[in-house]
Design a protein around this motif. Structure first.
Motif, PDB file in Angstrom:
ATOM      1  N   GLU A 449     -24.780 -52.174 -80.757  1.00  0.00           N
ATOM      2  CA  GLU A 449     -23.355 -51.866 -80.778  1.00  0.00           C
ATOM      3  C   GLU A 449     -22.784 -52.020 -82.185  1.00  0.00           C
ATOM      4  O   GLU A 449     -21.932 -51.237 -82.613  1.00  0.00           O
ATOM      5  CB  GLU A 449     -22.618 -52.783 -79.801  1.00  0.00           C
ATOM      6  N   LEU A 450     -23.242 -53.034 -82.920  1.00  0.00           N
ATOM      7  CA  LEU A 450     -22.714 -53.292 -84.257  1.00  0.00           C
ATOM      8  C   LEU A 450     -23.057 -52.159 -85.225  1.00  0.00           C
ATOM      9  O   LEU A 450     -22.207 -51.704 -85.991  1.00  0.00           O
ATOM     10  CB  LEU A 450     -23.262 -54.617 -84.785  1.00  0.00           C
ATOM     11  N   LEU A 451     -24.315 -51.701 -85.189  1.00  0.00           N
ATOM     12  CA  LEU A 451     -24.750 -50.650 -86.104  1.00  0.00           C
ATOM     13  C   LEU A 451     -24.521 -49.256 -85.532  1.00  0.00           C
ATOM     14  O   LEU A 451     -24.710 -48.264 -86.237  1.00  0.00           O
ATOM     15  CB  LEU A 451     -26.243 -50.817 -86.426  1.00  0.00           C
ATOM     16  N   ASN A 452     -24.136 -49.197 -84.237  1.00  0.00           N
ATOM     17  CA  ASN A 452     -23.960 -47.910 -83.548  1.00  0.00           C
ATOM     18  C   ASN A 452     -25.214 -47.058 -83.713  1.00  0.00           C
ATOM     19  O   ASN A 452     -25.166 -45.888 -84.116  1.00  0.00           O
ATOM     20  CB  ASN A 452     -22.728 -47.178 -84.086  1.00  0.00           C
ATOM     21  N   GLU A 453     -26.351 -47.650 -83.354  1.00  0.00           N
ATOM     22  CA  GLU A 453     -27.640 -46.997 -83.587  1.00  0.00           C
ATOM     23  C   GLU A 453     -28.545 -47.170 -82.380  1.00  0.00           C
ATOM     24  O   GLU A 453     -28.623 -48.254 -81.786  1.00  0.00           O
ATOM     25  CB  GLU A 453     -28.306 -47.588 -84.829  1.00  0.00           C
ATOM     26  N   PHE A 454     -29.241 -46.105 -82.020  1.00  0.00           N
ATOM     27  CA  PHE A 454     -30.235 -46.120 -80.946  1.00  0.00           C
ATOM     28  C   PHE A 454     -31.620 -45.932 -81.565  1.00  0.00           C
ATOM     29  O   PHE A 454     -31.827 -45.030 -82.378  1.00  0.00           O
ATOM     30  CB  PHE A 454     -29.948 -45.005 -79.949  1.00  0.00           C
ATOM     31  N   THR A 455     -32.560 -46.786 -81.182  1.00  0.00           N
ATOM     32  CA  THR A 455     -33.921 -46.698 -81.714  1.00  0.00           C
ATOM     33  C   THR A 455     -34.931 -46.659 -80.571  1.00  0.00           C
ATOM     34  O   THR A 455     -34.694 -47.222 -79.495  1.00  0.00           O
ATOM     35  CB  THR A 455     -34.255 -47.883 -82.640  1.00  0.00           C
ATOM     36  N   LEU A 456     -36.059 -46.027 -80.836  1.00  0.00           N
ATOM     37  CA  LEU A 456     -37.138 -45.901 -79.856  1.00  0.00           C
ATOM     38  C   LEU A 456     -38.434 -46.358 -80.508  1.00  0.00           C
ATOM     39  O   LEU A 456     -38.797 -45.891 -81.583  1.00  0.00           O
ATOM     40  CB  LEU A 456     -37.261 -44.446 -79.415  1.00  0.00           C
ATOM     41  N   SER A 457     -39.133 -47.295 -79.858  1.00  0.00           N
ATOM     42  CA  SER A 457     -40.333 -47.905 -80.451  1.00  0.00           C
ATOM     43  C   SER A 457     -41.536 -47.715 -79.542  1.00  0.00           C
ATOM     44  O   SER A 457     -41.657 -48.394 -78.516  1.00  0.00           O
ATOM     45  CB  SER A 457     -40.114 -49.408 -80.673  1.00  0.00           C
ATOM     46  N   PRO A 458     -42.471 -46.840 -79.887  1.00  0.00           N
ATOM     47  CA  PRO A 458     -43.715 -46.735 -79.118  1.00  0.00           C
ATOM     48  C   PRO A 458     -44.685 -47.846 -79.509  1.00  0.00           C
ATOM     49  O   PRO A 458     -44.732 -48.267 -80.665  1.00  0.00           O
ATOM     50  CB  PRO A 458     -44.251 -45.363 -79.522  1.00  0.00           C
ATOM     51  N   ARG A 459     -45.461 -48.316 -78.554  1.00  0.00           N
ATOM     52  CA  ARG A 459     -46.490 -49.340 -78.803  1.00  0.00           C
ATOM     53  C   ARG A 459     -47.752 -48.958 -78.034  1.00  0.00           C
ATOM     54  O   ARG A 459     -47.669 -48.455 -76.908  1.00  0.00           O
ATOM     55  CB  ARG A 459     -46.039 -50.733 -78.316  1.00  0.00           C
ATOM     56  N   ALA A 460     -48.918 -49.185 -78.612  1.00  0.00           N
ATOM     57  CA  ALA A 460     -50.173 -48.872 -77.921  1.00  0.00           C
ATOM     58  C   ALA A 460     -51.289 -49.764 -78.436  1.00  0.00           C
ATOM     59  O   ALA A 460     -51.360 -50.059 -79.636  1.00  0.00           O
ATOM     60  CB  ALA A 460     -50.542 -47.409 -78.116  1.00  0.00           C
TER      61      ALA A 460
END
Length: 718
Positions: A449-460
């Protein structure tokens, strides 16, 4: 008589014709026959075992639909429900049991320790039996590969990452302020007592999608589910006093550990290089309450309180009368977790934590008051659809409310604050193709909410068992973390910092020994940069920083091959550069050593009733900037060397006398240099070495256990 014989013969013939023969052959996946497998009809006494050709045959009088069961160690149990008449000349291949002890373990980047770990690298008891650790969780972990020796700080620096890049969890729930505060160039300690924990998972990279907001590492501490007995532990130390107690009743148990530390008597006997107007004092307390419900679900509540205060004047080349630093810190942490198993093999894990950290700081004549309130809510669901396919998913919410009041010597007042709230969801699956090949695939989504940013992190992660005792693992992951509080309090126009991890691991294990080697590559992006010596309210901030870290970690441990001796050796090679903060160019940060080596050994001497141990730590020189020469971070300190010894003597079965000395040889270790702000008459900048407050540290303690079991003592904990 003839009539009786006729009736018996007729009955036997009827019985013979009523019998059905069940037959077949049992092999493994490579068509090798399995000898000695148990074969039977469920709910009956009818069955047999396979012969050396894997064949079986037996008769039954059962009719209709029946269940044939075939089982053998290290293989999944075969179950076939069908009409009994069709169970003939069967060709059955048993699949490897992926839950067997010799099955592959997904372990790239992770050190497991505890009662459920298939391969133990570091046991929880090692935390307090390691001479250099001084009973500190973080100190013991710094003997593992992947960590850098930053002795003047005391926190975990992992694979070229700063200490803030490692996040710590208790029972899966976040700890927001895990270290006790300290003065500049004085090592901090973890706030936790190791006696309350049963297991440790230390991920130096490539960790699960369940965890986020950590660029380098995750440390997971698991509290004891159920204590074995009621007891009281008393501690009398050169630094203070401690008491612990455990009570058990019905389905409940309660454990508490408290301690009071006052360094004034010690500093009177062994003065250091600082001048304390108020000595270091601390009061600490931890408790764990556990309740097991009738459905075997478990509720645990963990709470910790700590208070630390001191006022010190440190010698500083730029301050004629020294640099004054005073601190009063109060920290409250509460954590609750709940686990339950319900219908269709689903498992629920949920919990929350709350932390309040309050600090009053004096820097010369300036005053700073920092207040941080943080919360973490989490829910997670897991289900094993079979031994070969498992899935977990969940959501969590982080809340951080930070406020700072700054008052200058001239009574100018500034207020800095921010709210950093993050919502995250994750999903992950474990797939076991066989007991020799397994994969873990996951994804994590976060919204700040603070940075107004959405991130997506794949892991394998992928693991392959090459032989009975060895395996290979690979891991890849993307990781995001919001900038540090010291930046966010001045500016919120940021993006999340991020890095990717690529890891390759080889591990071989035998009874009492383990060897592992791991190579890694980290690529940093969007690191924070600013244009002043230190970040201030009018600094120009941006996310244009970058960097990399690559290296090789090696670990070897052997226990029992040498009688009554346990030892391990860790080595790390690190190549890293960063262009971040106020760096004018990419360079190796001043906390990173290219070579780190740790050797730890413990030996039990029966005739002396003693455990004797040592720890040796080596780190190659670290970069610093010499303003008298051209360039940035253009020089290196000399190598770091420290040898520590400890000795635990068993006075009787429940009383122990304990001694330890850190840096027993008194090596003059240097962590860097402070330079004068102005040049001297010759145009050169004078300097002052940054060195430990004391060359050695001595510790003496008496530990007494009181319990109904007179064989119980704290020796294993020392």
């Amino acid at each position: 008589m003839k009539h009786i014989l006729f009736i018996l013969l007729t009955f036997c013939q009827i019985s013979l014709f009523a019998q059905t023969t069940i037959s077949g052959k049992v092999t493994d996946a490579k068509n090798n026959p399995i000898n000695g497998a148990n074969v039977y009809l469920d709910g009956t006494y009818d069955g047999t075992s396979t012969n050396d050709k894997g064949e079986f045959s037996f008769s039954t009088s059962e009719k209709g639909t029946q269940t044939l069961v075939i089982s053998f160690v290290s293989f999944e149990t075969y179950i076939n429900t069908a009409d009994v008449a069709s169970l003939k000349n069967l060709k059955i291949k048993l699949r490897d049991d992926v839950n067997s002890l010799d099955a592959v373990v997904i372990n790239a980047g992770t050190f497991e320790a505890g009662e459920k770990a298939k391969v133990t690298v570091l046991k929880p008891l090692d935390i307090v039996t390691t001479a250099s650790a001084m009973g500190d969780v973080m100190g013991a972990l710094q003997t593992l590969p992947g960590t850098s020796t930053v002795d003047e700080d005391g926190r975990l620096f992992v694979r070229g990452g700063e200490a803030e890049e490692t996040q710590i969890f208790i029972d899966g729930i976040r700890v927001f302020t895990p270290y006790t505060p300290s003065a500049q160039n004085t090592p901090s300690r973890g706030r936790f007592s190791p006696f309350l924990f049963k297991g440790i998972s230390f991920s130096t990279g490539g960790y699960s999608a369940e965890y986020g907001q950590a660029l380098s590492s995750v440390l997971q501490l698991n509290t004891i589910d159920k204590p074995e007995e009621e007891k009281t532990d008393l501690s009398f130390m050169t630094l203070g006093l401690g008491v612990g107690n455990t009570q058990i009743w019905n389905n409940n148990s309660f454990s508490i550990n408290t301690s009071y530390i006052n360094l004034a008597p010690y500093q009177e006997a062994f003065p250091d290089r600082n001048t304390y107007t108020k000595p270091v004092q601390s009061l600490n307390g931890e408790m764990v309450f556990r309740h097991e419900f009738k459905d075997n679900s478990l509720l645990k509540m963990y709470g910790a309180f700590s208070y630390t205060s001191f006022d010190v004047i440190q010698d500083d080349i730029n301050f004629e009368d020294g640099l004054r630093f005073g601190l009063k810190n109060r920290n409250l942490y509460f954590n609750t977790s709940y686990k339950n198993k319900f219908a269709n093999n689903w498992r629920l894990e949920t919990g929350f934590s709350f932390a309040n950290d309050h600090s009053n700081i004096k820097i010369i004549d300036d005053s700073v008051t920092d207040i941080e309130n943080s919360m973490h809510f989490k829910i997670k669901l897991k289900k094993a659809f079979s031994n070969r396919f498992k899935i977990s998913f969940g959501s969590e919410y982080f809340i951080t409310d930070f406020n700072e009041d700054y008052t200058t010597e001239s009574n100018k007042k500034y207020n800095l604050n921010f709210n950093n709230n993050i919502f995250a969801s994750f999903a992950e699956t474990d797939i076991f193709f066989s007991k020799n090949l397994a994969a873990k695939v996951g994804i994590r989504a976060e919204n700040s909410e603070l940075l107004n940013e959405f991130t997506l992190s794949p892991r394998a992660s992928l693991a392959y068992k090459a032989s009975k005792n060895s395996q290979f693992s690979l891991a890849y992951g993307q990781f995001y973390q919001n900038p540090k509080n010291e930046y966010l309090k001045f500016n919120q126009d940021f993006k999340a910092e991020n890095t990717s991890h690529l890891i390759a691991n080889y591990q071989t294990t035998k009874q009492g020994q383990i060897f592992r080697i791991e190579a890694y590559l980290k690529d940093y992006k969007n690191l924070v940069k600013y244009n002043d010596e230190y970040p201030i309210f009018d600094s120009n901030f941006n996310n244009n920083g970058s960097g990399f870290a690559k290296g090789i970690d090696v670990f070897w441990r052997q226990n029992g091959k040498i009688k009554n001796t346990d030892y391990w050796v860790s080595y790390s090679f690190l190549d890293t550069e960063r262009d971040y903060k106020n760096y004018p160019t990419a360079a190796t940060p001043n906390f990173a050593s290219k070579h780190n080596l740790s050797v730890v050994a413990k030996h039990w001497v029966e005739d002396w009733k003693s455990q004797i141990g040592f720890s040796y730590n080596f780190a190659s020189g670290r970069n610093y900037t010499n303003p008298n020469e051209s360039g940035f971070l253009n020089k290196k300190t000399k190598n770091y060397n420290s040898l520590s010894l400890n000795w635990a003597y068993l006075i009787d079965q429940q009383k122990i006398l304990y001694f330890s000395v850190n840096n027993v040889l008194g090596n003059k270790n240097i962590f860097g240099y402070n330079y004068k702000n102005t040049a001297n008459a010759n145009g050169n900048f004078d300097r002052q070495a940054i060195i430990p407050s004391a060359d050695r540290f001595f510790f003496v303690g008496f530990f007494w256990t009181i319990s109904d079991n007179k064989k119980t003592n704290q020796l294993d904990n020392l």
